[in-house]
Design an enzyme around this catalytic site. Structure first.
Site, PDB file in Angstrom:
ATOM      1  CE  LYS A   1      53.805  50.896  28.291  1.00 49.84           C
ATOM      2  NZ  LYS A   1      52.549  50.780  29.022  1.00 49.84           N
ATOM      3  CG  ASN A   2      53.448  53.192  31.677  1.00 49.21           C
ATOM      4  OD1 ASN A   2      52.831  52.961  30.647  1.00 49.21           O
ATOM      5  ND2 ASN A   2      53.884  52.239  32.485  1.00 49.21           N
TER       6      ASN A   2
ATOM      7  NE  ARG B   1      44.800  47.553  31.410  1.00 50.33           N
ATOM      8  CZ  ARG B   1      43.694  46.934  31.766  1.00 50.33           C
ATOM      9  NH1 ARG B   1      42.879  47.456  32.637  1.00 50.33           N
ATOM     10  NH2 ARG B   1      43.406  45.767  31.269  1.00 50.33           N
TER      11      ARG B   1
ATOM     12  CG  ASP C   1      45.891  43.145  31.643  1.00 50.64           C
ATOM     13  OD1 ASP C   1      46.074  42.688  32.792  1.00 50.64           O
ATOM     14  OD2 ASP C   1      46.406  44.196  31.263  1.00 50.64           O
TER      15      ASP C   1
ATOM     16  CG  ASP D   1      55.776  47.921  34.985  1.00 49.04           C
ATOM     17  OD1 ASP D   1      55.172  47.929  33.910  1.00 49.04           O
ATOM     18  OD2 ASP D   1      55.227  48.216  36.064  1.00 49.04           O
TER      19      ASP D   1
ATOM     20  CB  VAL E   1      52.207  46.123  42.449  1.00 52.54           C
ATOM     21  CG1 VAL E   1      51.340  47.155  41.730  1.00 52.54           C
ATOM     22  CG2 VAL E   1      53.265  46.819  43.302  1.00 52.54           C
TER      23      VAL E   1
HETATM   24  N1  EPU Z   1      43.717  49.161  41.529  1.00 55.02           N
HETATM   25  C1  EPU Z   1      42.450  48.934  42.015  1.00 55.02           C
HETATM   26  N2  EPU Z   1      41.470  49.844  41.670  1.00 55.02           N
HETATM   27  C2  EPU Z   1      41.719  50.935  40.903  1.00 55.02           C
HETATM   28  C3  EPU Z   1      43.024  51.148  40.435  1.00 55.02           C
HETATM   29  C4  EPU Z   1      44.009  50.236  40.758  1.00 55.02           C
HETATM   30  O1  EPU Z   1      42.196  47.962  42.718  1.00 55.02           O
HETATM   31  O2  EPU Z   1      40.789  51.714  40.628  1.00 55.02           O
HETATM   32  C5  EPU Z   1      44.782  48.204  41.876  1.00 55.02           C
HETATM   33  C6  EPU Z   1      45.282  47.418  40.650  1.00 55.02           C
HETATM   34  O3  EPU Z   1      44.463  46.339  40.337  1.00 55.02           O
HETATM   35  C7  EPU Z   1      46.684  47.020  41.070  1.00 55.02           C
HETATM   36  C8  EPU Z   1      47.129  48.222  41.920  1.00 55.02           C
HETATM   37  O4  EPU Z   1      45.935  48.900  42.315  1.00 55.02           O
HETATM   38  O5  EPU Z   1      46.618  45.883  41.899  1.00 55.02           O
HETATM   39  C9  EPU Z   1      48.062  49.177  41.215  1.00 55.02           C
HETATM   40  O6  EPU Z   1      47.497  49.614  40.007  1.00 55.02           O
HETATM   41  P1  EPU Z   1      47.798  51.044  39.402  1.00 55.02           P
HETATM   42  O7  EPU Z   1      46.516  51.778  39.279  1.00 55.02           O
HETATM   43  O8  EPU Z   1      48.910  51.681  40.150  1.00 55.02           O
HETATM   44  O9  EPU Z   1      48.330  50.662  37.957  1.00 55.02           O
HETATM   45  P2  EPU Z   1      47.941  51.331  36.575  1.00 55.02           P
HETATM   46  O10 EPU Z   1      47.855  52.789  36.705  1.00 55.02           O
HETATM   47  O11 EPU Z   1      46.812  50.590  35.966  1.00 55.02           O
HETATM   48  C10 EPU Z   1      50.398  51.774  35.803  1.00 55.02           C
HETATM   49  C11 EPU Z   1      51.226  51.360  34.645  1.00 55.02           C
HETATM   50  C12 EPU Z   1      51.629  49.903  34.791  1.00 55.02           C
HETATM   51  C13 EPU Z   1      52.405  49.744  36.083  1.00 55.02           C
HETATM   52  C14 EPU Z   1      51.544  50.232  37.257  1.00 55.02           C
HETATM   53  C15 EPU Z   1      52.237  50.176  38.593  1.00 55.02           C
HETATM   54  C16 EPU Z   1      50.330  52.727  32.906  1.00 55.02           C
HETATM   55  C17 EPU Z   1      49.578  52.802  31.635  1.00 55.02           C
HETATM   56  N3  EPU Z   1      50.463  51.531  33.419  1.00 55.02           N
HETATM   57  O12 EPU Z   1      49.232  50.957  35.753  1.00 55.02           O
HETATM   58  O13 EPU Z   1      52.477  49.601  33.713  1.00 55.02           O
HETATM   59  O14 EPU Z   1      52.738  48.404  36.265  1.00 55.02           O
HETATM   60  O15 EPU Z   1      51.123  51.590  37.015  1.00 55.02           O
HETATM   61  O16 EPU Z   1      53.285  51.059  38.638  1.00 55.02           O
HETATM   62  O17 EPU Z   1      50.814  53.730  33.407  1.00 55.02           O
HETATM   63  C18 EPU Z   1      53.063  48.494  31.735  1.00 55.02           C
HETATM   64  O18 EPU Z   1      53.661  49.513  31.369  1.00 55.02           O
HETATM   65  O19 EPU Z   1      53.112  47.432  31.091  1.00 55.02           O
HETATM   66  C19 EPU Z   1      52.248  48.494  32.936  1.00 55.02           C
HETATM   67  C20 EPU Z   1      51.418  47.503  33.239  1.00 55.02           C
END
Ligand code: EPU
Length: 440
Positions: free
Chosen positions: A28-29, A97, A121, A309, A331
């Site tokens: 998915k991601n 997102r 969330d 995850d 994380v």
């Molecule tokens: N963060 C910030 N500012 C930003 C971006 C991120 O502070 O602009 C922080 C977040 O709040 C968090 C950390 O950085 O504390 C990591 O966030 P990241 O950006 O890596 O996560 P994401 O891209 O929003 C994706 C996956 C998540 C997975 C994370 C970590 C997708 C759609 N989602 O999220 O997957 O847990 O990377 O690997 O790719 C899921 O599939 O259910 C899911 C939540």
């Protein structure tokens, strides 16, 4: 949508070990971002192994709204982005997102974009400040109004960004904007999760120039145009871990067909540390206990560390392991909420705001309940529980599979966003589970 007010509930009658072979879906991601990347050209692209689930379908709805034609045949998808009409996401459509990652591609296509700002969330506030700061550095004008992000740019130019944390989404967002930007972009402290690299590989087949140096540094040389592609989405390593946990927690024996050892090195070591067994086969990976499981210490981290995850389904396994386990989530600040449900089913879990680990942690001394101690093994019993997010839901499903009696899970839409035909596949390996219509 509030957990529990959705259209379906899941009923599980647990206490049965899972046995057999189950096919892992496409990731998915990776898929959602790769679909958006296909908007970076006006030529058609063809994808196989796209998971058919909520998040990919919401992404398709967004792309159609922009004017792309998206043809879906279960896991074979094609995108024809020749006629993009607008960069404005619908105001009343379903959202996720992923839409913030459309900013780069749509700025390149139509110079103006408006997408929803999806707030925090159940797992934390999830800001997009790194994304927007980098896009601004590349020349985008960005304003936020009425929970919408409006961006415009005549052109994007390469830049040098150092991310405060290796964010998956921010790294992907910058890459998507940089591949067609003027000049060179450098991303330092970028995320190197396999899903990010799958996007990079797909972009490379479109003609993008992206190099990954040592120490998480990406170098991207903008090109004038990209071409359409054919690409197969990588298998979902989170799903593979979910099925593996279901096998270990129920004391079953399951082969996850299509799971790749390459993506799961840390997970396989964790299985070994708990006393579980795995066997890497030509077509997948087999998981079983072999002997009694025992408690371990684990800390989530960015790749190649133990993924955030995987934390929740593994916690359910640890409720069945002998002795104490410590979990330190580094994380996300708020990803232990599901432990309440596990406790209501009989698990012994103590949650704390201390850092129960040694990794550097942004949540240290900030009052976030981000560590826990699990004492096992404890028998679990059925209960009525609400699902709050995808991976929490999986921890609860696995708890239901272990538990004696009936578990009713409400909020199944969270699972449907991230797992394709989950009920069917779990039933195939012996789970006694049924989807019930909600009665109001
Ligand atoms: N963060 C910030 N500012 C930003 C971006 C991120 O502070 O602009 C922080 C977040 O709040 C968090 C950390 O950085 O504390 C990591 O966030 P990241 O950006 O890596 O996560 P994401 O891209 O929003 C994706 C996956 C998540 C997975 C994370 C970590 C997708 C759609 N989602 O999220 O997957 O847990 O990377 O690997 O790719 C899921 O599939 O259910 C899911 C939540």
């Amino acid at each position: 949508m509030k957990a529990g007010s959705n259209t379906h509930q899941l009923s599980i009658r647990g206490g049965v070990p899972l046995h057999g072979r189950v096919q892992v879906s496409g990731a998915k991601n990776a898929a959602t971002k790769i679909l958006l990347a296909s908007l970076l050209t006006d030529e058609p692209s063809y994808f196989t192994n796209v998971p058919y689930l909520g998040d990919t379908l919401i992404t398709a709805e967004l792309m159609k709204h922009f004017g792309a034609q998206v043809d879906i045949q279960e896991n074979d998808w094609s995108v024809n982005p020749e006629k993009i009409v607008s960069g404005e996401a619908p105001k009343d459509g379903r959202k996720n997102r992923i839409s913030v990652l459309a900013i780069g591609p749509m700025l390149h296509r139509v110079s103006e974009v408006e997408v929803p700002l999806v707030g925090g969330d159940q797992i934390g506030p999830r800001p997009v400040d790194y994304h927007l700061a980098a896009l601004r550095m590349m020349g985008a004008n960005i304003e936020i109004k009425d929970d919408r992000i409006r961006a415009s740019a005549k052109k994007l130019v390469g830049t040098s960004v150092t991310l405060p944390f290796p964010s998956v989404g921010a790294t992907e967002n910058i890459i998507l904007a940089a591949v067609l930007a003027e000049g060179k972009t450098t991303i330092r402290n970028g995320a190197v999760e396999p899903e990010v690299l799958d996007l990079v590989k797909m972009l490379q087949t479109m003609g993008a120039i992206i190099e990954l140096g040592t120490n998480r540094v990406f170098h991207i040389q903008g090109v004038k145009a990209l071409r359409g592609t054919r690409y197969t989405i990588m298998p979902d390593r989170n799903e593979a871990v979910s099925f593996a946990c279901a096998a270990l927690a129920t004391d079953g024996d399951v082969t996850v067909v299509g799971a790749l050892q390459d993506h799961l090195l840390t997970w396989l070591n964790t299985v070994r540390r708990m006393g579980g067994k795995y066997e890497v086969l030509p077509d997948g990976i087999r998981f079983y206990r072999g002997r009694e499981l025992h408690g371990i210490e684990l800390e989530t981290d960015t790749h190649p560390g133990f993924m955030t995850d995987w934390q929740q389904p593994t916690a359910t396994v640890l409720t069945q392991a002998q002795g104490d386990s410590l979990i330190h989530e580094t994380v996300y600040e708020d990803r232990l909420g599901y432990t309440k449900a596990l406790k209501s089913m009989g698990a012994k879990i103590m949650v704390t705001d201390d850092c129960l680990g040694v990794l550097p942690c942004r949540w240290w001394s900030r009052g976030f309940q981000h560590s826990c101690r699990i004492t096992g093994p404890t028998p679990l019993h059925g209960a009525m529980v609400d699902i709050s997010d995808i991976r929490a839901g999986m921890a609860q499903v696995i708890a239901g599979l272990v538990a004696e009696g009936q578990t009713i899970l409400r909020g199944v839409e969270h699972l449907d966003r991230g797992y394709q035909h989950l009920d069917r596949r779990l039933t195939q390996i012996g789970a006694r589970l049924e989807r019930l219509p909600t009665v109001y």
